[in-house]
Design a protein around this motif. Structure first.
Motif, PDB file in Angstrom:
ATOM      1  N   ASP A   1     -82.481 -15.866  46.657  1.00  0.00           N
ATOM      2  CA  ASP A   1     -81.165 -15.312  46.337  1.00  0.00           C
ATOM      3  C   ASP A   1     -80.366 -15.018  47.618  1.00  0.00           C
ATOM      4  N   PRO A   2     -79.230 -15.708  47.819  1.00  0.00           N
ATOM      5  CA  PRO A   2     -78.471 -15.474  49.053  1.00  0.00           C
ATOM      6  C   PRO A   2     -77.832 -14.093  49.120  1.00  0.00           C
ATOM      7  N   GLU A   3     -77.819 -13.384  47.997  1.00  0.00           N
ATOM      8  CA  GLU A   3     -77.268 -12.021  48.019  1.00  0.00           C
ATOM      9  C   GLU A   3     -78.346 -10.997  48.383  1.00  0.00           C
TER      10      GLU A   3
ATOM     11  N   GLN B   1     -75.681 -21.414  44.181  1.00  0.00           N
ATOM     12  CA  GLN B   1     -74.401 -21.124  43.530  1.00  0.00           C
ATOM     13  C   GLN B   1     -73.498 -22.356  43.346  1.00  0.00           C
ATOM     14  N   PHE B   2     -73.346 -23.126  44.412  1.00  0.00           N
ATOM     15  CA  PHE B   2     -72.431 -24.265  44.335  1.00  0.00           C
ATOM     16  C   PHE B   2     -72.955 -25.346  43.384  1.00  0.00           C
ATOM     17  N   ASP B   3     -74.272 -25.369  43.165  1.00  0.00           N
ATOM     18  CA  ASP B   3     -74.833 -26.384  42.269  1.00  0.00           C
ATOM     19  C   ASP B   3     -74.517 -26.049  40.811  1.00  0.00           C
TER      20      ASP B   3
ATOM     21  N   TRP C   1     -80.063 -23.126  53.540  1.00  0.00           N
ATOM     22  CA  TRP C   1     -79.927 -23.652  54.901  1.00  0.00           C
ATOM     23  C   TRP C   1     -78.468 -23.919  55.282  1.00  0.00           C
ATOM     24  N   ASP C   2     -77.563 -23.922  54.303  1.00  0.00           N
ATOM     25  CA  ASP C   2     -76.131 -24.079  54.597  1.00  0.00           C
ATOM     26  C   ASP C   2     -75.801 -25.348  55.379  1.00  0.00           C
ATOM     27  N   MET C   3     -76.534 -26.446  55.153  1.00  0.00           N
ATOM     28  CA  MET C   3     -76.306 -27.672  55.918  1.00  0.00           C
ATOM     29  C   MET C   3     -75.061 -28.427  55.434  1.00  0.00           C
TER      30      MET C   3
ATOM     31  N   SER D   1     -61.924 -11.508  52.722  1.00  0.00           N
ATOM     32  CA  SER D   1     -63.296 -11.901  52.393  1.00  0.00           C
ATOM     33  C   SER D   1     -63.242 -12.884  51.218  1.00  0.00           C
ATOM     34  N   ARG D   2     -64.348 -13.579  51.003  1.00  0.00           N
ATOM     35  CA  ARG D   2     -64.353 -14.519  49.882  1.00  0.00           C
ATOM     36  C   ARG D   2     -64.242 -13.797  48.553  1.00  0.00           C
ATOM     37  N   ALA D   3     -64.823 -12.611  48.470  1.00  0.00           N
ATOM     38  CA  ALA D   3     -64.722 -11.875  47.202  1.00  0.00           C
ATOM     39  C   ALA D   3     -63.250 -11.658  46.855  1.00  0.00           C
TER      40      ALA D   3
ATOM     41  N   SER E   1     -67.880  -5.320  52.975  1.00  0.00           N
ATOM     42  CA  SER E   1     -69.236  -4.769  53.096  1.00  0.00           C
ATOM     43  C   SER E   1     -69.996  -5.321  54.298  1.00  0.00           C
ATOM     44  N   GLY E   2     -69.604  -6.527  54.786  1.00  0.00           N
ATOM     45  CA  GLY E   2     -70.315  -7.088  55.935  1.00  0.00           C
ATOM     46  C   GLY E   2     -71.472  -7.982  55.554  1.00  0.00           C
ATOM     47  N   ALA E   3     -71.331  -8.734  54.456  1.00  0.00           N
ATOM     48  CA  ALA E   3     -72.351  -9.714  54.071  1.00  0.00           C
ATOM     49  C   ALA E   3     -72.496 -10.734  55.203  1.00  0.00           C
ATOM     50  N   SER E   4     -73.715 -11.240  55.375  1.00  0.00           N
ATOM     51  CA  SER E   4     -73.970 -12.161  56.490  1.00  0.00           C
ATOM     52  C   SER E   4     -73.022 -13.347  56.441  1.00  0.00           C
TER      53      SER E   4
ATOM     54  N   ASP F   1     -73.250   3.596  54.735  1.00  0.00           N
ATOM     55  CA  ASP F   1     -74.415   2.707  54.835  1.00  0.00           C
ATOM     56  C   ASP F   1     -74.029   1.231  54.754  1.00  0.00           C
ATOM     57  N   ALA F   2     -72.741   0.922  54.686  1.00  0.00           N
ATOM     58  CA  ALA F   2     -72.327  -0.475  54.554  1.00  0.00           C
ATOM     59  C   ALA F   2     -72.832  -1.294  55.743  1.00  0.00           C
ATOM     60  N   ASN F   3     -73.234  -2.513  55.451  1.00  0.00           N
ATOM     61  CA  ASN F   3     -73.789  -3.413  56.460  1.00  0.00           C
ATOM     62  C   ASN F   3     -72.835  -3.640  57.637  1.00  0.00           C
TER      63      ASN F   3
ATOM     64  N   ASP G   1     -61.685   6.356  53.119  1.00  0.00           N
ATOM     65  CA  ASP G   1     -60.940   5.544  52.162  1.00  0.00           C
ATOM     66  C   ASP G   1     -59.817   4.818  52.896  1.00  0.00           C
ATOM     67  N   TYR G   2     -59.759   3.506  52.749  1.00  0.00           N
ATOM     68  CA  TYR G   2     -58.729   2.750  53.476  1.00  0.00           C
ATOM     69  C   TYR G   2     -57.323   3.226  53.128  1.00  0.00           C
ATOM     70  N   LYS G   3     -57.191   3.759  51.891  1.00  0.00           N
ATOM     71  CA  LYS G   3     -55.854   4.155  51.412  1.00  0.00           C
ATOM     72  C   LYS G   3     -55.254   5.242  52.299  1.00  0.00           C
TER      73      LYS G   3
HETATM   74  C1  LIG Z   1     -73.123 -19.807  50.386  1.00  0.00           C
HETATM   75  C2  LIG Z   1     -72.217 -18.619  50.446  1.00  0.00           C
HETATM   76  C3  LIG Z   1     -71.088 -18.690  51.238  1.00  0.00           C
HETATM   77  C4  LIG Z   1     -70.262 -17.588  51.349  1.00  0.00           C
HETATM   78  N1  LIG Z   1     -69.177 -17.669  52.184  1.00  0.00           N
HETATM   79  C5  LIG Z   1     -68.423 -16.562  52.388  1.00  0.00           C
HETATM   80  C6  LIG Z   1     -67.324 -16.586  53.295  1.00  0.00           C
HETATM   81  O1  LIG Z   1     -66.990 -17.608  53.903  1.00  0.00           O
HETATM   82  N2  LIG Z   1     -66.626 -15.426  53.475  1.00  0.00           N
HETATM   83  C7  LIG Z   1     -66.941 -14.274  52.828  1.00  0.00           C
HETATM   84  O2  LIG Z   1     -66.269 -13.260  53.042  1.00  0.00           O
HETATM   85  N3  LIG Z   1     -67.954 -14.235  51.943  1.00  0.00           N
HETATM   86  C8  LIG Z   1     -68.698 -15.358  51.698  1.00  0.00           C
HETATM   87  N4  LIG Z   1     -69.709 -15.300  50.784  1.00  0.00           N
HETATM   88  C9  LIG Z   1     -69.832 -14.097  49.920  1.00  0.00           C
HETATM   89  C10 LIG Z   1     -70.563 -12.945  50.570  1.00  0.00           C
HETATM   90  O3  LIG Z   1     -71.952 -13.090  50.337  1.00  0.00           O
HETATM   91  C11 LIG Z   1     -70.112 -11.613  49.945  1.00  0.00           C
HETATM   92  O4  LIG Z   1     -70.310 -11.660  48.558  1.00  0.00           O
HETATM   93  C12 LIG Z   1     -68.648 -11.273  50.222  1.00  0.00           C
HETATM   94  O5  LIG Z   1     -68.372 -11.428  51.597  1.00  0.00           O
HETATM   95  C13 LIG Z   1     -68.354  -9.864  49.798  1.00  0.00           C
HETATM   96  O6  LIG Z   1     -67.000  -9.567  50.010  1.00  0.00           O
HETATM   97  P1  LIG Z   1     -66.529  -8.052  50.245  1.00  0.00           P
HETATM   98  O7  LIG Z   1     -67.216  -7.498  51.431  1.00  0.00           O
HETATM   99  O8  LIG Z   1     -65.039  -8.080  50.263  1.00  0.00           O
HETATM  100  O9  LIG Z   1     -66.941  -7.336  48.895  1.00  0.00           O
HETATM  101  P2  LIG Z   1     -68.080  -6.266  48.599  1.00  0.00           P
HETATM  102  O10 LIG Z   1     -69.385  -6.747  49.092  1.00  0.00           O
HETATM  103  O11 LIG Z   1     -67.931  -5.921  47.173  1.00  0.00           O
HETATM  104  O12 LIG Z   1     -67.702  -5.026  49.500  1.00  0.00           O
HETATM  105  C14 LIG Z   1     -66.614  -4.174  49.270  1.00  0.00           C
HETATM  106  C15 LIG Z   1     -66.695  -3.016  50.265  1.00  0.00           C
HETATM  107  O13 LIG Z   1     -65.563  -2.207  50.150  1.00  0.00           O
HETATM  108  C16 LIG Z   1     -65.942  -0.852  50.307  1.00  0.00           C
HETATM  109  N5  LIG Z   1     -64.914  -0.035  49.647  1.00  0.00           N
HETATM  110  C17 LIG Z   1     -64.667   0.069  48.321  1.00  0.00           C
HETATM  111  N6  LIG Z   1     -63.614   0.860  48.107  1.00  0.00           N
HETATM  112  C18 LIG Z   1     -63.185   1.284  49.318  1.00  0.00           C
HETATM  113  C19 LIG Z   1     -62.134   2.143  49.751  1.00  0.00           C
HETATM  114  N7  LIG Z   1     -61.281   2.709  48.872  1.00  0.00           N
HETATM  115  N8  LIG Z   1     -61.986   2.363  51.079  1.00  0.00           N
HETATM  116  C20 LIG Z   1     -62.829   1.795  51.967  1.00  0.00           C
HETATM  117  N9  LIG Z   1     -63.846   0.988  51.613  1.00  0.00           N
HETATM  118  C21 LIG Z   1     -64.017   0.727  50.298  1.00  0.00           C
HETATM  119  C22 LIG Z   1     -67.293  -0.776  49.669  1.00  0.00           C
HETATM  120  O14 LIG Z   1     -68.024   0.337  50.206  1.00  0.00           O
HETATM  121  C23 LIG Z   1     -67.906  -2.117  50.057  1.00  0.00           C
HETATM  122  O15 LIG Z   1     -68.640  -2.025  51.267  1.00  0.00           O
HETATM  123  C24 LIG Z   1     -70.554 -16.403  50.636  1.00  0.00           C
HETATM  124  C25 LIG Z   1     -71.666 -16.347  49.817  1.00  0.00           C
HETATM  125  C26 LIG Z   1     -72.498 -17.429  49.717  1.00  0.00           C
HETATM  126  C27 LIG Z   1     -73.699 -17.346  48.853  1.00  0.00           C
END
Ligand SMILES: Cc1cc2nc3c(=O)[nH]c(=O)nc-3n(C[C@H](O)[C@H](O)[C@H](O)COP(=O)(O)OP(=O)(O)OC[C@H]3O[C@@H](n4cnc5c(N)ncnc54)[C@H](O)[C@@H]3O)c2cc1C
Ligand SMILES: Nc1ncnc2c1ncn2[C@@H]1O[C@H](COP(=O)(O)O)[C@@H](O)[C@H]1O
Lengths: 267, 318
Positions: free
Chosen positions: A12-14, A41-43, A129-131, B234-236, B267-270, B290-292, B304-306
Motif C-alpha cells: 500500500d503506497p499510503e 492505483q493507476f491500474d 517502484w514508480d518506473m 498537492s495532488r489531493a 501532510s507531507g506524504a512522500s 505530528d504531521a509528516n 490553523d492556516y486560516k
Molecule cells: C503513485 C502516487 C503518486 C502520487 N503523486 C503525488 C504528487 O505528485 N503530489 C502530491 O501532492 N501527492 C501525490 N500523491 C498523493 C499523496 O500520497 C498524498 O495522498 C497527498 O499528497 C496528500 O495531499 P495533502 O497533504 O494535501 O492531503 P492530506 O494528506 O489529507 O493532508 C492534509 C493536511 O492538512 C492539515 N490541515 C487540515 N486542516 C487544517 C487547517 N485548518 N490548518 C492547517 N492545517 C490543516 C492536516 O493536519 C493534514 O496534515 C501520490 C500518491 C501515489 C500513490
C-alpha cells in the motif's frame, strides 16, 4: 474490441513513512504489519478506462493480466469484480525479482498467447517502484504504437482517441489499433464493485501461466533476464529537526517566521 | 575510463532547455575523456546547438515536424544519432518527451533505462543510477547489465555550468512517419510566473478545505510579490478539483526547487515531498504537530492556516 488490462499488486503506497521498513540484506521492502497489499492505483484507473470502452462497444471483452505471486490473484479478482471478463496470473518463481524489461517481455508473451488483443491498458506507473516504463516496453516488444499518461481514452477515428496530460496542458492523439495506452489519475476514480459482483468474481477461475506456457526460457525472465540490476535499497537521509516558531498567537508566530526568513535573506 | 555520453536535448523557446544544460553538465563529469554529444530537434535546433555548453558534437535537425513531440518521429532521429555517436551512456530529462523516449530508446538499443534518477555516478568504472522509489520512501541504486546505460534525470539534479560550444554539428534525418497523430492541443498554463521558475512556491493541500480557500494562499503569494512567488497544490487538492493539474507538485506533478517552499495544510506524504524536497528552506503550516511535513521543514508553525496565513501577510506588510 478485446482490451487487456495489466494490473500489479503492490504494498500500500499510503503506508505511513513511520511504518516503512527495508530489509537491507535482501534489498526488499518489509511488508508493513496489518497493511494489506493493494491493486496499484493507476491500474484500477486503467481498468476503469477499459471497462468504459467495453460498455460503449457491444461485444467487447476485457482480460486482466498480472505478473506476481499467489497473492496477486486478489488484484485480478478486484478488476474482475469491476467488470472484467477474464483473468490471467503469470505466476512462476522464475519470474521473481525481474526488472521492467523482463516484466514487459513476460506480459507481452502472454498478450501474444491470447492472440486476439486489440489494445493493452496499463497504469502510468506502478506505485511501488514508480518506473513508468512497462507499458512502453510492452509496446516495443509487440511493435505497437503507444500513448502514455492518458486522462481520457475512447474508441473512434483510426482506432483510439487519447487525451494525454502534458506539462503545460493536454493533447489529443489518434492511434490505430492494436495499441498500448497508459492511464493517469486525471482520468478519474475507478468504480467500486458491489457485493454481488465481488462474490461472482470470487468464483471465477484465474488462468495461471508459467514460463514454458509462454514459450520463454528461465534465463530470459525474472532476475536472470534482467538488464537493470538493483544494487542497494535504502531509506533516504532524514532532514534536520524542524524549528517551530515561538509565540502564543498566530501574529507572534508569523512575526518570528518572517524575521527568520528575512535574517536568512531568502525573503 | 573514457565513455561516450549522448544527451537527448530539448528546445524551450528556441534555446536548449534548462534541463538540457543540466544534463550536459552532468555528462561532462561522466565522460572521463570520452565524447559528449547532444541531439536537438525542431525549429531553430541548429542555431540553438551553439548554446549546448560542454558538448563536442551536436546532432540536429530544424524540421518543424519535430516541434510537437512525437515519440516515433523522435525515435527515428535519436536512433540515427546513436548509430553515429555510439554512446555508452544516454541522458534524458524526466519530461513529457523523456518519459516516453527513455524506455523506447533503451529497448531499441537492446538495453535498459532507469527512470526519474536524481544522481548518476561512475563508480569503479561502472555507471550507477540512483533514484527514489516507493513514492520517495526509499532510495534505489542500480547498475546496468547491458550497454548503453540509459537514464532519465529529474530536473535540477545537476547545476548547469558554462562550457565551450560544440565544434561540429551533424544533420539528423528530417521528421518521418508516425502511427500516432496529434490532432489537437490545449494549453493550460497558469498566468504569470511559472512554478519551476519561482523563487518562492506556496502550495496548498487538502487541509484548506475548499477551492475558495486557495485565495488565501494566492494572497500570500501576492504579498511576497507576483514576480517572485507562484502557487502550487498537492495532488489531493488537485484531484478534488480545487486547483489546476498544471500546478500539482510531486512525484506525478512538477518538481520545484525554490529558495522557500511553503506547505500550507499539506501532510507531507512522500509522493508530495518528491516534488519539493530539493527546496532550500521548507516552511510548514499545519494544525497537526505530528504531521509528516514537520520532518522535512526547517521552520514550522503549528496552527490553523486560516489565522496563520493572514498573520504572515500582515507581518510582510510591515
Ligand atoms: C503513485 C502516487 C503518486 C502520487 N503523486 C503525488 C504528487 O505528485 N503530489 C502530491 O501532492 N501527492 C501525490 N500523491 C498523493 C499523496 O500520497 C498524498 O495522498 C497527498 O499528497 C496528500 O495531499 P495533502 O497533504 O494535501 O492531503 P492530506 O494528506 O489529507 O493532508 C492534509 C493536511 O492538512 C492539515 N490541515 C487540515 N486542516 C487544517 C487547517 N485548518 N490548518 C492547517 N492545517 C490543516 C492536516 O493536519 C493534514 O496534515 C501520490 C500518491 C501515489 C500513490
Ligand atoms: N507485475 C506486473 N503485472 C501486471 N502489470 C504490471 C506489472 N508491472 C507493471 N505492470 C503494468 O505496467 C504499468 C507501469 O509499471 P512500471 O513501469 O513498473 O511503473 C503498471 O501500472 C501496470 O499496468
Amino acid at each position: 474490441m478485446h482490451i487487456v488490462v495489466c494490473a500489479k499488486q503492490i504494498p500500500d503506497p499510503e503506508t505511513p513513512p513511520s511504518a516503512f521498513r527495508i530489509d537491507a540484506a535482501s534489498n526488499k521492502v518489509v511488508p508493513a504489519q496489518g497493511i494489506a497489499p493493494v491493486l496499484s492505483q493507476f491500474d484500477g484507473i486503467a481498468a476503469e478506462a477499459a471497462l468504459r470502452i467495453k460498455e460503449a462497444n457491444a461485444g467487447s471483452k476485457v482480460t486482466v493480466i498480472s505478473l506476481g505471486a499467489d497473492s496477486a490473484a486478489a488484484a485480478i479478482k478486484q478488476v474482475l469484480a469491476m467488470g472484467a471478463d477474464e483473468g490471467v496470473l503469470l505466476n512462476d518463481p522464475a519470474f521473481e525479482d525481474g526488472d521492467s524489461y523482463t516484466t514487459a517481455k513476460t506480459l507481452a508473451a502472454a498478450i501474444k498467447k491470447l492472440g486476439d488483443v486489440d489494445a493493452v491498458f496499463c497504469g502510468r506507473q506502478a506505485a511501488d517502484w514508480d518506473m513508468g516504463q512497462v507499458g512502453l516496453l510492452i509496446a516495443e516488444e509487440l511493435g505497437w504504437p503507444v500513448s502514455i499518461i492518458a486522462k481520457g481514452v475512447t474508441s473512434g477515428g483510426a482506432g483510439l482517441q487519447v487525451q494525454r496530460v502534458l506539462e503545460d496542458g493536454y493533447e489529443n492523439v489518434e492511434t490505430p489499433l492494436p495499441a498500448v495506452v497508459t492511464v493517469s489519475n486525471e482520468f478519474g476514480e475507478p468504480r467500486y464493485p458491489k457485493l454481488p459482483q465481488i462474490m461472482a468474481a470470487a468464483k471465477k477461475t484465474v488462468t495461471q501461466w508459467k514460463t514454458e506456457d509462454l514459450g520463454l526460457s528461465a534465463g530470459e525472465v525474472g532476475k536472470a533476464g534482467s538488464r537493470l540490476k538493483l544494487e542497494t535499497l535504502s531509506l533516504p537521509p532524514k532532514g534536520g529537526a524542524v524549528e517551530l516558531m515561538p509565540g502564543d498567537t498566530p501574529a507572534e508566530q508569523a512575526a518570528a517566521l518572517v524575521a527568520k526568513l528575512r535574517a536568512d535573506k531568502i525573503l | 575510463m573514457p565513455r561516450n555520453i549522448l544527451v537527448v536535448g530539448e528546445l524551450a523557446g528556441g534555446q536548449p532547455s534548462s534541463t538540457t544544460l543540466e544534463l550536459l553538465s552532468g555528462a561532462a563529469g561522466l565522460a572521463e575523456g570520452g565524447t559528449v554529444s547532444v541531439t536537438l530537434l525542431g525549429t531553430g535546433a541548429t542555431a540553438a546547438a551553439a548554446g549546448c555548453a560542454g558538448a563536442t558534437t551536436a546532432y540536429a535537425n530544424d524540421d518543424a515536424g519535430y516541434d510537437t513531440f512525437n515519440g516515433e518521429r523522435w525515435l527515428t532521429a535519436l536512433t540515427a544519432a546513436c548509430d553515429q555517436a555510439s554512446p555508452d551512456v544516454i541522458l534524458i530529462g524526466q519530461t513529457t518527451a523523456g518519459r516516453e523516449i527513455g524506455p523506447r530508446l533503451a529497448h531499441r538499443r537492446g538495453s535498459a533505462v532507469a527512470m526519474d534518477c536524481t544522481s548518476i555516478v561512475a563508480e569503479g568504472g561502472a555507471i550507477k543510477a540512483q533514484r527514489p522509489a516507493y513514492g520517495g520512501n526509499a532510495l534505489a541504486t542500480y547498475a546496468f547489465a547491458t550497454s548503453p546505460a540509459v537514464a532519465t534525470v529529474r530536473a535540477k539534479s545537476w547545476d548547469a555550468v558554462p562550457g565551450a560550444a560544440p565544434s561540429s554539428t551533424v544533420a539528423l534525418p528530417g521528421a518521418g512517419e508516425s502511427r500516432t497523430n496529434v490532432t489537437g492541443k490545449e494549453q493550460v498554463v497558469a498566468e504569470g510566473l511559472q512554478l519551476q521558475d519561482a523563487k518562492v512556491v506556496i502550495s496548498g493541500g487538502r487541509g484548506l478545505g475548499s477551492a475558495e480557500a486557495f485565495s488565501v494562499v494566492e494572497d500570500l503569494a501576492a504579498a511576497i510579490g507576483k514576480d517572485k512567488a507562484a502557487v502550487g497544490a498537492s495532488r489531493a487538492a488537485v484531484d478534488l478539483g480545487w486547483y489546476p493539474p498544471s500546478q500539482q507538485v510531486g512525484l506525478t506533478g512538477k518538481v520545484v526547487t525554490p529558495d522557500v517552499y511553503f506547505a500550507v495544510a499539506i501532510s507531507g506524504a512522500s509522493q508530495h515531498m518528491a516534488g519539493c524536497s530539493g527546496s532550500k528552506v521548507i516552511v510548514a503550516i499545519n494544525r497537526d504537530a505530528d504531521a509528516n511535513i514537520f520532518g522535512f521543514a526547517k521552520y514550522g508553525i503549528v496552527g490553523d492556516y486560516k489565522t496563520v496565513v493572514p498573520a504572515i501577510i500582515e507581518e510582510l506588510k510591515k
